[in-house]
Design a protein around this motif. Sequence first.
Motif, PDB file in Angstrom:
ATOM      1  N   LEU A 289       5.736  11.083   9.700  1.00  0.00           N
ATOM      2  CA  LEU A 289       5.236  10.449   8.529  1.00  0.00           C
ATOM      3  C   LEU A 289       3.717  10.523   8.241  1.00  0.00           C
ATOM      4  O   LEU A 289       3.266  10.300   6.797  1.00  0.00           O
ATOM      5  CB  LEU A 289       5.163   8.874   9.082  1.00  0.00           C
ATOM      6  CG  LEU A 289       6.643   8.105   9.318  1.00  0.00           C
ATOM      7  CD1 LEU A 289       6.567   6.868  10.026  1.00  0.00           C
ATOM      8  CD2 LEU A 289       7.201   7.667   8.065  1.00  0.00           C
ATOM      9  N   ARG A 290       2.812  10.892   8.887  1.00  0.00           N
ATOM     10  CA  ARG A 290       1.465  11.476   8.699  1.00  0.00           C
ATOM     11  C   ARG A 290       1.515  12.619   7.943  1.00  0.00           C
ATOM     12  O   ARG A 290       0.927  12.868   7.022  1.00  0.00           O
ATOM     13  CB  ARG A 290       0.752  11.784  10.158  1.00  0.00           C
ATOM     14  CG  ARG A 290      -0.873  12.011   9.751  1.00  0.00           C
ATOM     15  CD  ARG A 290      -1.112  13.368   9.480  1.00  0.00           C
ATOM     16  NE  ARG A 290      -0.164  14.331  10.156  1.00  0.00           N
ATOM     17  CZ  ARG A 290      -0.355  14.592  11.673  1.00  0.00           C
ATOM     18  NH1 ARG A 290      -1.563  14.280  12.161  1.00  0.00           N
ATOM     19  NH2 ARG A 290       0.451  15.959  12.252  1.00  0.00           N
ATOM     20  N   ASP A 291       2.429  13.516   8.366  1.00  0.00           N
ATOM     21  CA  ASP A 291       2.776  14.806   7.408  1.00  0.00           C
ATOM     22  C   ASP A 291       3.283  14.606   5.987  1.00  0.00           C
ATOM     23  O   ASP A 291       2.945  15.355   4.970  1.00  0.00           O
ATOM     24  CB  ASP A 291       3.814  15.698   8.132  1.00  0.00           C
ATOM     25  CG  ASP A 291       2.987  16.269   9.444  1.00  0.00           C
ATOM     26  OD1 ASP A 291       1.824  16.146   9.495  1.00  0.00           O
ATOM     27  OD2 ASP A 291       3.829  17.159  10.238  1.00  0.00           O
ATOM     28  N   GLU A 292       3.806  13.596   5.980  1.00  0.00           N
ATOM     29  CA  GLU A 292       4.228  12.987   4.620  1.00  0.00           C
ATOM     30  C   GLU A 292       3.416  12.256   3.899  1.00  0.00           C
ATOM     31  O   GLU A 292       3.353  11.784   2.494  1.00  0.00           O
ATOM     32  CB  GLU A 292       5.803  12.130   4.652  1.00  0.00           C
ATOM     33  CG  GLU A 292       6.962  12.742   5.191  1.00  0.00           C
ATOM     34  CD  GLU A 292       7.805  11.623   5.582  1.00  0.00           C
ATOM     35  OE1 GLU A 292       7.694  10.652   5.484  1.00  0.00           O
ATOM     36  OE2 GLU A 292       9.158  12.274   5.673  1.00  0.00           O
ATOM     37  N   GLY A 293       2.092  11.809   4.261  1.00  0.00           N
ATOM     38  CA  GLY A 293       1.103  11.221   3.542  1.00  0.00           C
ATOM     39  C   GLY A 293       0.955   9.808   3.549  1.00  0.00           C
ATOM     40  O   GLY A 293       0.237   9.239   3.076  1.00  0.00           O
ATOM     41  N   LYS A 294       2.035   9.399   4.442  1.00  0.00           N
ATOM     42  CA  LYS A 294       2.326   7.779   4.431  1.00  0.00           C
ATOM     43  C   LYS A 294       1.181   7.215   5.480  1.00  0.00           C
ATOM     44  O   LYS A 294       0.890   6.131   5.471  1.00  0.00           O
ATOM     45  CB  LYS A 294       3.746   7.444   4.895  1.00  0.00           C
ATOM     46  CG  LYS A 294       4.612   7.676   3.910  1.00  0.00           C
ATOM     47  CD  LYS A 294       6.017   7.186   4.195  1.00  0.00           C
ATOM     48  CE  LYS A 294       7.059   7.754   3.152  1.00  0.00           C
ATOM     49  NZ  LYS A 294       8.378   7.067   3.466  1.00  0.00           N
ATOM     50  N   LEU A 295       0.557   7.946   6.470  1.00  0.00           N
ATOM     51  CA  LEU A 295      -0.276   7.757   7.380  1.00  0.00           C
ATOM     52  C   LEU A 295      -1.321   8.739   7.443  1.00  0.00           C
ATOM     53  O   LEU A 295      -0.906   9.904   7.372  1.00  0.00           O
ATOM     54  CB  LEU A 295       0.333   7.614   8.648  1.00  0.00           C
ATOM     55  CG  LEU A 295       1.518   6.743   8.811  1.00  0.00           C
ATOM     56  CD1 LEU A 295       2.002   7.030  10.392  1.00  0.00           C
ATOM     57  CD2 LEU A 295       1.253   5.319   8.738  1.00  0.00           C
TER      58      LEU A 295
ATOM     59  N   LEU B  97       1.151  -1.196  -0.058  1.00  0.00           N
ATOM     60  CA  LEU B  97       0.007  -0.079  -0.121  1.00  0.00           C
ATOM     61  C   LEU B  97       0.815   1.145   0.073  1.00  0.00           C
ATOM     62  O   LEU B  97       2.088   1.340   0.511  1.00  0.00           O
ATOM     63  CB  LEU B  97      -0.879   0.039   1.185  1.00  0.00           C
ATOM     64  CG  LEU B  97      -2.096  -1.129   1.501  1.00  0.00           C
ATOM     65  CD1 LEU B  97      -2.686  -0.974   2.676  1.00  0.00           C
ATOM     66  CD2 LEU B  97      -2.754  -0.995   0.085  1.00  0.00           C
ATOM     67  N   ASP B  98       0.217   2.589  -0.483  1.00  0.00           N
ATOM     68  CA  ASP B  98       0.974   3.757  -0.511  1.00  0.00           C
ATOM     69  C   ASP B  98       0.610   4.412   0.629  1.00  0.00           C
ATOM     70  O   ASP B  98       1.604   5.416   1.303  1.00  0.00           O
ATOM     71  CB  ASP B  98       0.591   4.626  -1.780  1.00  0.00           C
ATOM     72  CG  ASP B  98       0.886   3.960  -3.007  1.00  0.00           C
ATOM     73  OD1 ASP B  98       1.786   3.483  -3.248  1.00  0.00           O
ATOM     74  OD2 ASP B  98       0.078   4.023  -3.825  1.00  0.00           O
ATOM     75  N   TYR B  99      -0.329   3.883   1.671  1.00  0.00           N
ATOM     76  CA  TYR B  99      -0.589   4.701   3.006  1.00  0.00           C
ATOM     77  C   TYR B  99      -1.501   3.747   4.031  1.00  0.00           C
ATOM     78  O   TYR B  99      -2.003   2.893   3.330  1.00  0.00           O
ATOM     79  CB  TYR B  99      -1.233   6.132   2.633  1.00  0.00           C
ATOM     80  CG  TYR B  99      -2.707   5.930   2.022  1.00  0.00           C
ATOM     81  CD1 TYR B  99      -3.915   5.698   3.039  1.00  0.00           C
ATOM     82  CD2 TYR B  99      -3.057   5.974   1.068  1.00  0.00           C
ATOM     83  CE1 TYR B  99      -5.041   5.460   2.709  1.00  0.00           C
ATOM     84  CE2 TYR B  99      -4.315   5.585   0.297  1.00  0.00           C
ATOM     85  CZ  TYR B  99      -5.267   5.715   1.478  1.00  0.00           C
ATOM     86  OH  TYR B  99      -6.607   5.250   0.787  1.00  0.00           O
ATOM     87  N   LEU B 100      -1.261   3.951   5.028  1.00  0.00           N
ATOM     88  CA  LEU B 100      -2.194   3.366   6.265  1.00  0.00           C
ATOM     89  C   LEU B 100      -3.144   4.298   6.663  1.00  0.00           C
ATOM     90  O   LEU B 100      -2.815   5.604   6.871  1.00  0.00           O
ATOM     91  CB  LEU B 100      -1.243   2.596   7.217  1.00  0.00           C
ATOM     92  CG  LEU B 100      -0.383   1.617   6.670  1.00  0.00           C
ATOM     93  CD1 LEU B 100       0.311   0.996   7.790  1.00  0.00           C
ATOM     94  CD2 LEU B 100      -1.370   0.398   6.179  1.00  0.00           C
ATOM     95  N   ASP B 101      -4.449   3.842   6.876  1.00  0.00           N
ATOM     96  CA  ASP B 101      -5.312   4.794   7.563  1.00  0.00           C
ATOM     97  C   ASP B 101      -4.930   5.060   8.904  1.00  0.00           C
ATOM     98  O   ASP B 101      -5.521   6.145   9.473  1.00  0.00           O
ATOM     99  CB  ASP B 101      -6.771   4.260   7.118  1.00  0.00           C
ATOM    100  CG  ASP B 101      -7.070   3.854   5.778  1.00  0.00           C
ATOM    101  OD1 ASP B 101      -7.682   4.838   5.165  1.00  0.00           O
ATOM    102  OD2 ASP B 101      -6.949   2.703   5.484  1.00  0.00           O
ATOM    103  N   LEU B 102      -4.453   4.259   9.498  1.00  0.00           N
ATOM    104  CA  LEU B 102      -4.328   4.418  11.128  1.00  0.00           C
ATOM    105  C   LEU B 102      -3.038   3.799  11.448  1.00  0.00           C
ATOM    106  O   LEU B 102      -2.744   2.588  11.041  1.00  0.00           O
ATOM    107  CB  LEU B 102      -5.647   3.987  11.989  1.00  0.00           C
ATOM    108  CG  LEU B 102      -5.398   4.245  13.332  1.00  0.00           C
ATOM    109  CD1 LEU B 102      -5.101   5.693  13.733  1.00  0.00           C
ATOM    110  CD2 LEU B 102      -6.584   3.472  14.173  1.00  0.00           C
TER     111      LEU B 102
END
Length: 289
Positions: free
Chosen positions: A130-136, A102-107
Amino acid sequence: MAELALTSTAHMLSGHTIPRIGLGVFQNRDSCTPACLSAFKAGYRHVDSAQVYRNEDQVGEAIRKSGLDRKDLFITSKVVSRNQGYDLTITGVNESLERFGLDYLDLFLIHDPLGGKEKRLATWRALIKLRDEGKLKSIGVSNYGVHHLEEIKAEGLETPSVNQIEASAEFAPFRLHPWCQQRPIVEYCNKNGIIIEAYTPLAQAKPGYLTNPVVVAIAEKHGKDSAQVLIRWSLQTGHVVLPKSATESRIYSNANVYDFKLDEDDMGKLNALDAGDKGAVTWNPVNAP
């Protein structure tokens, strides 16, 4: 409270929503992919995994086989204490994404507070990056007591979107059920807008729990089984619920909890079962230093 349905969601502090019911996959390494596929067919769109469960790749396989649109799914993972710390967390999340495909996780959650304050805060800062980078999309914690949450606030860092509570086994997230209601933590989280996730709300099918006379009587009253009553209790209490099963019939049954409602008398009797820490079925590290 709005009428519940399998499509019901809760709003998180992150601005995103989380499905109110999901499939827990702890201790499911042999049949995780078919269990997830069964859950998707039953209407679940939320799967709760973790790095230590060693089945992120199988969840990812189920996602690809399902044919469902990624944006319609909610996928969670977690980092356990031995893999926490700023650099290890960043590396670990990237490795999780590779395993899921996946490219990102929702949580993504800090799985437990056992690494100590310094490591907990470093891990939280890594998740923010990591959230700020869009991965989360959203970030949170698991097994955190009030003092763990307060240390985040004291550092001026953002509040977690989620806290999973009462643990099911070593390195597993918390489970919440009538015998261990964790009221001080729940009250704190409710006051601060933190979503409570109840992992395996069936008390791990501990002997005497599903056959408890109070639960059985309420189940008979509504024409349901004990597991459905306990899941419904968690939903009506306001929690996000993560029942775990690898059996297709149970996966469907655990989702069949929207055609009845526990009344005030039912809820009162179930609330009265609370035994505090004595009701925990395994570990309960909310008091870790």
